[in-house]
Design a protein around this motif. Sequence first.
Motif, PDB file in Angstrom:
ATOM      1  N   GLY A  69       6.006 -58.234 -28.309  1.00 39.39           N
ATOM      2  CA  GLY A  69       4.581 -58.049 -28.568  1.00 39.39           C
ATOM      3  C   GLY A  69       4.021 -56.840 -27.846  1.00 39.39           C
ATOM      4  O   GLY A  69       3.219 -56.080 -28.403  1.00 39.39           O
ATOM      5  N   ASN A  70       4.437 -56.649 -26.592  1.00 33.54           N
ATOM      6  CA  ASN A  70       4.009 -55.465 -25.844  1.00 33.54           C
ATOM      7  C   ASN A  70       4.478 -54.189 -26.518  1.00 33.54           C
ATOM      8  O   ASN A  70       3.739 -53.205 -26.601  1.00 33.54           O
ATOM      9  CB  ASN A  70       4.552 -55.532 -24.406  1.00 33.54           C
ATOM     10  CG  ASN A  70       3.610 -56.227 -23.459  1.00 33.54           C
ATOM     11  OD1 ASN A  70       2.710 -55.608 -22.908  1.00 33.54           O
ATOM     12  ND2 ASN A  70       3.822 -57.517 -23.276  1.00 33.54           N
ATOM     13  N   GLN A  71       5.701 -54.203 -27.014  1.00 38.42           N
ATOM     14  CA  GLN A  71       6.229 -53.020 -27.690  1.00 38.42           C
ATOM     15  C   GLN A  71       5.488 -52.752 -28.998  1.00 38.42           C
ATOM     16  O   GLN A  71       5.234 -51.598 -29.351  1.00 38.42           O
ATOM     17  CB  GLN A  71       7.724 -53.194 -27.936  1.00 38.42           C
ATOM     18  CG  GLN A  71       8.537 -53.185 -26.643  1.00 38.42           C
ATOM     19  CD  GLN A  71       9.996 -53.544 -26.861  1.00 38.42           C
ATOM     20  OE1 GLN A  71      10.367 -54.064 -27.909  1.00 38.42           O
ATOM     21  NE2 GLN A  71      10.827 -53.255 -25.876  1.00 38.42           N
ATOM     22  N   SER A 109      14.113 -59.814 -16.469  1.00 36.44           N
ATOM     23  CA  SER A 109      12.752 -59.475 -16.048  1.00 36.44           C
ATOM     24  C   SER A 109      11.681 -59.762 -17.096  1.00 36.44           C
ATOM     25  O   SER A 109      10.503 -59.548 -16.830  1.00 36.44           O
ATOM     26  CB  SER A 109      12.686 -57.985 -15.675  1.00 36.44           C
ATOM     27  OG  SER A 109      13.002 -57.164 -16.786  1.00 36.44           O
ATOM     28  N   SER A 110      12.050 -60.259 -18.258  1.00 31.36           N
ATOM     29  CA  SER A 110      11.063 -60.517 -19.307  1.00 31.36           C
ATOM     30  C   SER A 110      10.492 -61.922 -19.192  1.00 31.36           C
ATOM     31  O   SER A 110      11.173 -62.861 -18.776  1.00 31.36           O
ATOM     32  CB  SER A 110      11.705 -60.338 -20.693  1.00 31.36           C
ATOM     33  OG  SER A 110      12.066 -59.002 -20.910  1.00 31.36           O
ATOM     34  N   PHE A 111       9.219 -62.060 -19.608  1.00 36.44           N
ATOM     35  CA  PHE A 111       8.574 -63.372 -19.654  1.00 36.44           C
ATOM     36  C   PHE A 111       9.166 -64.188 -20.791  1.00 36.44           C
ATOM     37  O   PHE A 111       9.769 -65.237 -20.588  1.00 36.44           O
ATOM     38  CB  PHE A 111       7.063 -63.180 -19.803  1.00 36.44           C
ATOM     39  CG  PHE A 111       6.296 -64.446 -20.043  1.00 36.44           C
ATOM     40  CD1 PHE A 111       6.526 -65.583 -19.291  1.00 36.44           C
ATOM     41  CD2 PHE A 111       5.331 -64.498 -21.038  1.00 36.44           C
ATOM     42  CE1 PHE A 111       5.815 -66.756 -19.519  1.00 36.44           C
ATOM     43  CE2 PHE A 111       4.611 -65.651 -21.271  1.00 36.44           C
ATOM     44  CZ  PHE A 111       4.853 -66.787 -20.516  1.00 36.44           C
ATOM     45  N   THR A 112       9.008 -63.719 -22.014  1.00 31.62           N
ATOM     46  CA  THR A 112       9.662 -64.304 -23.182  1.00 31.62           C
ATOM     47  C   THR A 112       9.992 -63.171 -24.150  1.00 31.62           C
ATOM     48  O   THR A 112       9.471 -62.055 -24.031  1.00 31.62           O
ATOM     49  CB  THR A 112       8.760 -65.320 -23.917  1.00 31.62           C
ATOM     50  OG1 THR A 112       7.622 -64.616 -24.451  1.00 31.62           O
ATOM     51  CG2 THR A 112       8.297 -66.431 -22.993  1.00 31.62           C
ATOM     52  N   GLU A 125       2.660 -70.105 -13.176  1.00 29.83           N
ATOM     53  CA  GLU A 125       2.324 -69.222 -12.059  1.00 29.83           C
ATOM     54  C   GLU A 125       1.085 -68.373 -12.338  1.00 29.83           C
ATOM     55  O   GLU A 125       0.677 -67.579 -11.497  1.00 29.83           O
ATOM     56  CB  GLU A 125       3.512 -68.309 -11.755  1.00 29.83           C
ATOM     57  CG  GLU A 125       4.715 -69.051 -11.190  1.00 29.83           C
ATOM     58  CD  GLU A 125       5.954 -68.194 -11.099  1.00 29.83           C
ATOM     59  OE1 GLU A 125       6.769 -68.429 -10.190  1.00 29.83           O
ATOM     60  OE2 GLU A 125       6.108 -67.280 -11.950  1.00 29.83           O
ATOM     61  N   GLY A 126       0.486 -68.559 -13.522  1.00 30.28           N
ATOM     62  CA  GLY A 126      -0.777 -67.898 -13.802  1.00 30.28           C
ATOM     63  C   GLY A 126      -0.784 -66.879 -14.913  1.00 30.28           C
ATOM     64  O   GLY A 126      -1.781 -66.189 -15.128  1.00 30.28           O
ATOM     65  N   LYS A 127       0.315 -66.749 -15.660  1.00 30.14           N
ATOM     66  CA  LYS A 127       0.345 -65.807 -16.784  1.00 30.14           C
ATOM     67  C   LYS A 127      -0.718 -66.220 -17.795  1.00 30.14           C
ATOM     68  O   LYS A 127      -0.714 -67.352 -18.284  1.00 30.14           O
ATOM     69  CB  LYS A 127       1.721 -65.828 -17.443  1.00 30.14           C
ATOM     70  CG  LYS A 127       1.982 -64.667 -18.390  1.00 30.14           C
ATOM     71  CD  LYS A 127       2.291 -63.409 -17.620  1.00 30.14           C
ATOM     72  CE  LYS A 127       2.750 -62.291 -18.527  1.00 30.14           C
ATOM     73  NZ  LYS A 127       3.015 -61.055 -17.751  1.00 30.14           N
ATOM     74  N   SER A 128      -1.642 -65.312 -18.141  1.00 32.40           N
ATOM     75  CA  SER A 128      -2.788 -65.741 -18.941  1.00 32.40           C
ATOM     76  C   SER A 128      -2.973 -64.996 -20.255  1.00 32.40           C
ATOM     77  O   SER A 128      -3.689 -65.469 -21.135  1.00 32.40           O
ATOM     78  CB  SER A 128      -4.076 -65.592 -18.122  1.00 32.40           C
ATOM     79  OG  SER A 128      -4.266 -64.247 -17.719  1.00 32.40           O
ATOM     80  N   ILE A 129      -2.369 -63.824 -20.429  1.00 29.25           N
ATOM     81  CA  ILE A 129      -2.570 -63.077 -21.663  1.00 29.25           C
ATOM     82  C   ILE A 129      -2.001 -63.856 -22.846  1.00 29.25           C
ATOM     83  O   ILE A 129      -0.954 -64.498 -22.743  1.00 29.25           O
ATOM     84  CB  ILE A 129      -1.948 -61.666 -21.577  1.00 29.25           C
ATOM     85  CG1 ILE A 129      -2.437 -60.791 -22.736  1.00 29.25           C
ATOM     86  CG2 ILE A 129      -0.431 -61.734 -21.524  1.00 29.25           C
ATOM     87  CD1 ILE A 129      -2.129 -59.325 -22.559  1.00 29.25           C
ATOM     88  N   SER A 130      -2.701 -63.826 -23.980  1.00 28.15           N
ATOM     89  CA  SER A 130      -2.347 -64.669 -25.122  1.00 28.15           C
ATOM     90  C   SER A 130      -2.327 -63.867 -26.421  1.00 28.15           C
ATOM     91  O   SER A 130      -2.677 -62.676 -26.449  1.00 28.15           O
ATOM     92  CB  SER A 130      -3.360 -65.810 -25.252  1.00 28.15           C
ATOM     93  OG  SER A 130      -4.646 -65.286 -25.569  1.00 28.15           O
TER      94      SER A 130
END
Length: 248
Positions: free
Chosen positions: A144-146, A135-138, A216-221
């Motif tokens: 980074g979220n953590q 389920s993770s993007f990368t 698919e539109g993932k935009s946060i950087s």
Amino acid sequence: MTSRYNQSIMKTLTVLIPIFNEERTIEELVVQLDSLKREVVSECIFVNDGSTDSTLALLNKALLGVKFKHKIISKENGGKASAVQSGARQLATTHVVILDSDLELETSDIEAFWKIVTSGTSDYVFGYRKFLAHSSFTYRYSRGNQILSNLYGIIFNEVVTDIMCGYKLVPSKVLQELPYRFRKFGLEIEVPMQMWRKRVRPYEVEVRYHARTRAEGKSISVKDAIAIVFSMGFFRITNRRNASLSKS
């Protein structure tokens, strides 16, 4: 400790959905919203944040014949915070939950959030994601979220498991009174930071997560993450907590 409304007040919920170029997902999102239990959602507000693709046309078509009350607000592109601010002006319910339109988060989890509110447990409910292999993007994105959540904890001395999770249910007055000082994804920290000022903590619920790709539109950087860190530090330096616990 959580803040509670008077239990005699009938609680009602709006789903506030900011939208920008989501032609890939918008029709399925409407189907999922229409499948929610009628006693859960009173209204859905879609904020079209200047979409340039066929999102608006597909949304209007998908809404034909749905059972839930709804309205569409169209505005120039200004980012997520700006879209939520526009939608907040139209709120007529006691509570609101923000739902991204990209289907990364399960729409049906709204029902679990609402149970927390109607049971009297808390009027503030945040979702948190488990970043697993499927389920993770990368790896860097999940770590980074953590890191951002841990930095929030260090700066404010409070636990919020997944500070950047977009699933947040709060009393409508929270979004109506929010200063909206931070742009784009800054909304994800501005809501809990304002709660921190009032000494209100959220109740957390695990949500199901299906990461989308850049295509698919993932935009946060990384640039957005850096802005989040500076915003947290600036807020902490320039704001003080209320002297006593919130009773609202």
